[in-house]
Design an enzyme around this catalytic site. Structure first.
Site, PDB file in Angstrom:
ATOM      1  N   CYS A 121      59.191  12.976   8.344  1.00 14.88           N
ATOM      2  CA  CYS A 121      60.550  12.768   7.868  1.00 14.88           C
ATOM      3  C   CYS A 121      61.086  14.163   7.607  1.00 14.88           C
ATOM      4  O   CYS A 121      60.664  14.820   6.660  1.00 14.88           O
ATOM      5  CB  CYS A 121      60.591  11.931   6.592  1.00 14.88           C
ATOM      6  SG  CYS A 121      62.285  11.786   5.971  1.00 14.88           S
ATOM      7  N   CYS A 124      63.240  14.271   4.103  1.00 15.82           N
ATOM      8  CA  CYS A 124      62.601  14.128   2.790  1.00 15.82           C
ATOM      9  C   CYS A 124      61.165  13.658   2.968  1.00 15.82           C
ATOM     10  O   CYS A 124      60.323  14.453   3.377  1.00 15.82           O
ATOM     11  CB  CYS A 124      63.394  13.204   1.883  1.00 15.82           C
ATOM     12  SG  CYS A 124      63.980  11.702   2.677  1.00 15.82           S
ATOM     13  N   SER A 125      60.870  12.410   2.664  1.00 20.37           N
ATOM     14  CA  SER A 125      59.471  11.995   2.679  1.00 20.37           C
ATOM     15  C   SER A 125      59.315  10.536   3.090  1.00 20.37           C
ATOM     16  O   SER A 125      58.371   9.879   2.678  1.00 20.37           O
ATOM     17  CB  SER A 125      58.862  12.197   1.293  1.00 20.37           C
ATOM     18  OG  SER A 125      59.623  11.470   0.344  1.00 20.37           O
ATOM     19  N   CYS A 126      60.245  10.008   3.900  1.00 14.52           N
ATOM     20  CA  CYS A 126      60.156   8.607   4.310  1.00 14.52           C
ATOM     21  C   CYS A 126      58.833   8.371   5.040  1.00 14.52           C
ATOM     22  O   CYS A 126      58.426   9.183   5.881  1.00 14.52           O
ATOM     23  CB  CYS A 126      61.330   8.240   5.197  1.00 14.52           C
ATOM     24  SG  CYS A 126      62.903   8.455   4.350  1.00 14.52           S
TER      25      CYS A 126
HETATM   26 FE    FE Z   1      62.550  10.777   3.990  1.00 14.79          FE
END
Ligand code: FE
Length: 218
Positions: A121, A124-126
């Site tokens: 991602c 961010c951090s999906c």
């Molecule tokens: Fe994310």
């Protein structure tokens, strides 16, 4: 044998960057904010403490072991694999008696001898938390997020994953609505393995695409 360790010399990557490593845990202040917000939501009746506790229980039950079950079944059962690729969450819920309930779309990316998939991602951090739980710290690091799209082969090498130069590397960038799970290639020499034995070969990183399943060295 001539310089077996060397790769092509016009390759401009010389490991002068920082290695991908974990970032720090949230600071005390962020933890305090989280607690304040949680208490406020409870007080205003938006969500109850019990609902939060229930969600935490559900989240805790999602670990890479669940993803490994899905992958191993796809390796041994072609019709399950077909359904999994066509309708991932529906198939997983039906087959494993789960009630994963999310507005997110899950897409399963099947590795083949010609294509190796990796997931990131970049914003961010999906992450496919509904199947794998909490992402590893390095997945959220800016190093991984930026480098995997620019030099995926160098990143794979640092993770110790050996992918042939003939194999195309495909990097899928998660979005707000879509989460990806890599279906890794079944290792050779596992024809006699049971589903449970196969599960043990499927690590978290093989489902992110930064590793490939390997037989244990004896
Ligand atoms: Fe994310």
């Amino acid at each position: 044998m001539s310089h077996p360790k060397h790769h092509d010399h016009d390759h401009d990557h010389d490991h002068d960057h920082k290695p991908i490593e974990s970032q720090q845990e949230p600071a005390g202040e962020e933890r305090f904010l989280e607690q304040a917000l949680r208490e406020l939501l409870d007080e205003k009746g938006v969500v109850t403490a019990a609902q939060i506790a229930q969600q935490i229980d559900i989240q805790d039950s999602r670990t890479p072991a669940l993803g490994a079950k899905v992958v191993a079944k796809a390796w041994v059962n072609p019709s399950f694999k077909q359904d999994l690729l066509a309708a991932p969450l529906e198939t997983i819920n039906k087959t494993f008696g789960l009630t994963i309930n999310t507005p997110l779309e899950l897409v399963v990316l099947e590795n083949t001898p010609d294509v190796h998939n990796m997931v990131v991602c970049t914003l961010c951090s999906c992450y496919p938390r509904m199947l794998l739980g909490i992402p590893p710290a390095w997945y959220k690091s800016t190093d991984y997020r930026s480098r995997v799209v620019i030099e995926p082969r160098a990143v794979l090498k640092e993770f110790g994953a050996h992918i042939s130069d003939e194999t195309e590397i495909r990097v899928s960038d998660s979005t707000a609505d879509v989460r990806y799970l890599v279906l890794p290639l079944r290792p050779q020499g596992t024809d006699m393995f049971t589903e449970a034995q196969l599960e043990a070969l499927v690590t978290r990183d093989t489902m992110i695409g930064t590793a490939v399943p390997k037989l244990m060295e004896s």
